[in-house]
Design a protein around this motif. Structure first.
Motif, PDB file in Angstrom:
ATOM      1  N   ALA A   1       0.846  -1.184   0.000  1.00 17.77           N
ATOM      2  CA  ALA A   1       0.000   0.000   0.000  1.00 17.77           C
ATOM      3  C   ALA A   1       0.882   1.234   0.000  1.00 17.77           C
ATOM      4  CB  ALA A   1      -0.915  -0.006   1.210  1.00 17.77           C
ATOM      5  N   SER A   2       0.424   2.261  -0.673  1.00  9.95           N
ATOM      6  CA  SER A   2       1.173   3.505  -0.764  1.00  9.95           C
ATOM      7  C   SER A   2       1.069   4.290   0.530  1.00  9.95           C
ATOM      8  CB  SER A   2       0.629   4.361  -1.902  1.00  9.95           C
ATOM      9  OG  SER A   2       0.831   3.703  -3.124  1.00  9.95           O
ATOM     10  N   SER A   3       2.121   5.032   0.820  1.00  8.48           N
ATOM     11  CA  SER A   3       2.112   5.860   2.019  1.00  8.48           C
ATOM     12  C   SER A   3       2.624   7.255   1.678  1.00  8.48           C
ATOM     13  CB  SER A   3       2.959   5.236   3.118  1.00  8.48           C
ATOM     14  OG  SER A   3       4.318   5.183   2.726  1.00  8.48           O
ATOM     15  N   THR A   4       2.405   8.167   2.605  1.00  9.55           N
ATOM     16  CA  THR A   4       2.876   9.536   2.457  1.00  9.55           C
ATOM     17  C   THR A   4       3.251  10.042   3.840  1.00  9.55           C
ATOM     18  OG1 THR A   4       2.369  11.706   1.502  1.00  9.55           O
ATOM     19  CG2 THR A   4       0.587  10.607   2.718  1.00  9.55           C
ATOM     20  N   SER A   5       3.778  11.232   3.913  1.00 12.73           N
ATOM     21  CA  SER A   5       4.102  11.795   5.225  1.00 12.73           C
ATOM     22  C   SER A   5       3.691  13.265   5.254  1.00 12.73           C
ATOM     23  CB  SER A   5       5.592  11.647   5.540  1.00 12.73           C
ATOM     24  OG  SER A   5       6.359  12.391   4.615  1.00 12.73           O
ATOM     25  N   ARG A   6       3.438  13.733   6.450  1.00 15.17           N
ATOM     26  CA  ARG A   6       3.059  15.124   6.682  1.00 15.17           C
ATOM     27  C   ARG A   6       3.713  15.567   7.974  1.00 15.17           C
ATOM     28  NH1 ARG A   6       1.516  14.798   2.224  1.00 15.17           N
ATOM     29  NH2 ARG A   6      -0.519  15.217   1.368  1.00 15.17           N
ATOM     30  N   GLU A   7       4.012  16.857   8.043  1.00 12.33           N
ATOM     31  CA  GLU A   7       4.488  17.408   9.301  1.00 12.33           C
ATOM     32  C   GLU A   7       3.276  17.741  10.159  1.00 12.33           C
ATOM     33  OE1 GLU A   7       7.112  21.124  10.775  1.00 12.33           O
ATOM     34  OE2 GLU A   7       8.047  19.697   9.394  1.00 12.33           O
ATOM     35  N   VAL A   8       3.315  17.270  11.402  1.00 17.06           N
ATOM     36  CA  VAL A   8       2.189  17.427  12.319  1.00 17.06           C
ATOM     37  C   VAL A   8       2.679  18.165  13.557  1.00 17.06           C
ATOM     38  CG1 VAL A   8       0.539  16.180  13.778  1.00 17.06           C
ATOM     39  CG2 VAL A   8       1.105  15.302  11.512  1.00 17.06           C
ATOM     40  N   TYR A   9       1.874  19.113  14.045  1.00 18.36           N
ATOM     41  CA  TYR A   9       2.182  19.762  15.311  1.00 18.36           C
ATOM     42  C   TYR A   9       1.373  19.074  16.398  1.00 18.36           C
ATOM     43  CZ  TYR A   9       2.374  22.904  19.225  1.00 18.36           C
ATOM     44  OH  TYR A   9       2.537  23.417  20.483  1.00 18.36           O
ATOM     45  N   PHE A  10       2.050  18.614  17.447  1.00 18.99           N
ATOM     46  CA  PHE A  10       1.379  18.003  18.588  1.00 18.99           C
ATOM     47  C   PHE A  10       1.350  19.007  19.733  1.00 18.99           C
ATOM     48  CE2 PHE A  10       2.986  14.289  16.297  1.00 18.99           C
ATOM     49  CZ  PHE A  10       1.820  13.549  16.210  1.00 18.99           C
ATOM     50  N   PRO A  11       0.162  19.317  20.259  1.00 18.14           N
ATOM     51  CA  PRO A  11       0.077  20.197  21.427  1.00 18.14           C
ATOM     52  C   PRO A  11       0.771  19.561  22.630  1.00 18.14           C
ATOM     53  CG  PRO A  11      -2.078  19.923  20.416  1.00 18.14           C
ATOM     54  CD  PRO A  11      -1.153  18.925  19.772  1.00 18.14           C
ATOM     55  N   LYS A  12       0.925  20.329  23.689  1.00 12.58           N
ATOM     56  CA  LYS A  12       1.564  19.866  24.923  1.00 12.58           C
ATOM     57  C   LYS A  12       0.949  18.538  25.372  1.00 12.58           C
ATOM     58  CE  LYS A  12       2.398  21.356  29.646  1.00 12.58           C
ATOM     59  NZ  LYS A  12       2.124  22.394  30.644  1.00 12.58           N
ATOM     60  N   GLY A  13       1.763  17.653  25.868  1.00 15.19           N
ATOM     61  CA  GLY A  13       1.316  16.334  26.304  1.00 15.19           C
ATOM     62  C   GLY A  13       2.017  15.255  25.504  1.00 15.19           C
ATOM     63  N   SER A  14       1.577  14.041  25.670  1.00 11.87           N
ATOM     64  CA  SER A  14       2.124  12.920  24.921  1.00 11.87           C
ATOM     65  C   SER A  14       1.006  12.380  24.027  1.00 11.87           C
ATOM     66  CB  SER A  14       2.607  11.848  25.901  1.00 11.87           C
ATOM     67  OG  SER A  14       3.198  10.779  25.201  1.00 11.87           O
ATOM     68  N   TRP A  15       1.340  12.037  22.780  1.00 14.51           N
ATOM     69  CA  TRP A  15       0.351  11.627  21.790  1.00 14.51           C
ATOM     70  C   TRP A  15       0.711  10.263  21.231  1.00 14.51           C
ATOM     71  CZ3 TRP A  15      -3.939  14.536  21.132  1.00 14.51           C
ATOM     72  CH2 TRP A  15      -3.909  15.785  21.756  1.00 14.51           C
ATOM     73  N   ILE A  16      -0.312   9.456  20.967  1.00 22.38           N
ATOM     74  CA  ILE A  16      -0.108   8.085  20.500  1.00 22.38           C
ATOM     75  C   ILE A  16      -0.812   7.900  19.162  1.00 22.38           C
ATOM     76  CG2 ILE A  16      -0.499   5.647  21.048  1.00 22.38           C
ATOM     77  CD1 ILE A  16      -0.609   6.677  24.057  1.00 22.38           C
ATOM     78  N   ASN A  17      -0.082   7.337  18.203  1.00 21.08           N
ATOM     79  CA  ASN A  17      -0.665   7.054  16.893  1.00 21.08           C
ATOM     80  C   ASN A  17      -1.706   5.947  17.051  1.00 21.08           C
ATOM     81  OD1 ASN A  17      -1.043   5.707  14.287  1.00 21.08           O
ATOM     82  ND2 ASN A  17       0.634   7.016  13.559  1.00 21.08           N
ATOM     83  N   PHE A  18      -2.939   6.240  16.680  1.00 22.16           N
ATOM     84  CA  PHE A  18      -4.051   5.295  16.802  1.00 22.16           C
ATOM     85  C   PHE A  18      -3.771   3.984  16.076  1.00 22.16           C
ATOM     86  CE2 PHE A  18      -7.958   3.521  15.011  1.00 22.16           C
ATOM     87  CZ  PHE A  18      -8.741   3.364  16.145  1.00 22.16           C
ATOM     88  N   GLU A  38      -5.567   5.199   5.304  1.00 23.13           N
ATOM     89  CA  GLU A  38      -5.959   5.510   6.671  1.00 23.13           C
ATOM     90  C   GLU A  38      -5.834   7.008   6.940  1.00 23.13           C
ATOM     91  OE1 GLU A  38      -3.128   3.057   8.764  1.00 23.13           O
ATOM     92  OE2 GLU A  38      -1.711   4.698   8.941  1.00 23.13           O
ATOM     93  N   ALA A  39      -6.673   7.495   7.817  1.00 25.95           N
ATOM     94  CA  ALA A  39      -6.580   8.894   8.228  1.00 25.95           C
ATOM     95  C   ALA A  39      -5.574   8.965   9.371  1.00 25.95           C
ATOM     96  CB  ALA A  39      -7.933   9.395   8.706  1.00 25.95           C
ATOM     97  N   PRO A  40      -4.653   9.927   9.328  1.00 24.73           N
ATOM     98  CA  PRO A  40      -3.747  10.061  10.461  1.00 24.73           C
ATOM     99  C   PRO A  40      -4.562  10.442  11.699  1.00 24.73           C
ATOM    100  CG  PRO A  40      -3.254  11.679   8.740  1.00 24.73           C
ATOM    101  CD  PRO A  40      -4.415  10.892   8.293  1.00 24.73           C
ATOM    102  N   CYS A  41      -4.441   9.679  12.752  1.00 24.76           N
ATOM    103  CA  CYS A  41      -5.264   9.889  13.948  1.00 24.76           C
ATOM    104  C   CYS A  41      -4.387   9.671  15.170  1.00 24.76           C
ATOM    105  CB  CYS A  41      -6.433   8.910  13.925  1.00 24.76           C
ATOM    106  SG  CYS A  41      -7.552   9.084  15.315  1.00 24.76           S
ATOM    107  N   PHE A  42      -4.440  10.615  16.110  1.00 29.97           N
ATOM    108  CA  PHE A  42      -3.604  10.547  17.308  1.00 29.97           C
ATOM    109  C   PHE A  42      -4.471  10.721  18.540  1.00 29.97           C
ATOM    110  CE2 PHE A  42      -1.183  11.913  13.718  1.00 29.97           C
ATOM    111  CZ  PHE A  42      -0.088  11.068  13.762  1.00 29.97           C
ATOM    112  N   VAL A  43      -4.116  10.001  19.587  1.00 26.93           N
ATOM    113  CA  VAL A  43      -4.876  10.006  20.828  1.00 26.93           C
ATOM    114  C   VAL A  43      -3.963  10.526  21.933  1.00 26.93           C
ATOM    115  CG1 VAL A  43      -6.178   8.590  22.446  1.00 26.93           C
ATOM    116  CG2 VAL A  43      -6.144   7.981  20.022  1.00 26.93           C
ATOM    117  N   ARG A  44      -4.486  11.432  22.754  1.00 22.03           N
ATOM    118  CA  ARG A  44      -3.679  11.945  23.866  1.00 22.03           C
ATOM    119  C   ARG A  44      -3.458  10.839  24.887  1.00 22.03           C
ATOM    120  NH1 ARG A  44      -2.616  17.048  26.019  1.00 22.03           N
ATOM    121  NH2 ARG A  44      -4.143  18.028  24.654  1.00 22.03           N
ATOM    122  N   ALA A  45      -2.233  10.714  25.371  1.00 21.03           N
ATOM    123  CA  ALA A  45      -1.936   9.745  26.425  1.00 21.03           C
ATOM    124  C   ALA A  45      -2.828  10.046  27.623  1.00 21.03           C
ATOM    125  CB  ALA A  45      -0.469   9.818  26.810  1.00 21.03           C
TER     126      ALA A  45
END
Length: 121
Positions: A1-18, A38-45
């Motif tokens: 499957a094809s993939s891509t990358s993006r620069e993401v800003y994470f607010p204060k805290g720790s974030w986990i890739n869903f 897939e949609a890039p999705c992150f969950v706050r620790a």
């Protein structure tokens, strides 16, 4: 499957890739790679995330099975709210709720008893 990358800003805290479980420090910019399917999705620790099947409309019967995911890294509380799905009777107390509480230091998830009720439960 094809993939891509993006620069993401994470607010204060720790974030986990869903999708992968990879952790990212907050207050930073990170280049994140993801599949095009897939949609890039992150969950706050320290979050409680509850997943169920797709529903097509609001008053479709609630699913019997739900997946509860706890992302360690902090304490969390989440309330599962349920009503008849089509009226405004919830405004007059016709609903139920169940509270989920996570204590990170003890690694304990507490699920409260259901409070309330509504016709058709």
């Amino acid at each position: 499957a094809s993939s891509t990358s993006r620069e993401v800003y994470f607010p204060k805290g720790s974030w986990i890739n869903f999708h992968t479980g990879t952790s990212h420090a907050g207050a930073s910019h990170v280049s994140v790679q993801f599949q095009l399917t897939e949609a890039p999705c992150f969950v706050r620790a320290g979050a409680i995330l509850v997943l169920g099947p797709e529903l097509q409309y609001a008053n479709e019967k609630s699913p019997k099975d739900l997946e509860v995911r706890v992302y360690k890294g902090g304490d969390a509380t989440w309330v599962f709210f349920e009503d008849d799905g089509h009226s405004s009777k919830y405004q007059r107390g016709s609903f139920s709720k169940i509270q989920f509480s996570w204590r990170d230091a003890d690694r304990v998830l507490t699920v409260s008893d259901r409070l309330g009720s509504f016709p058709g439960m």
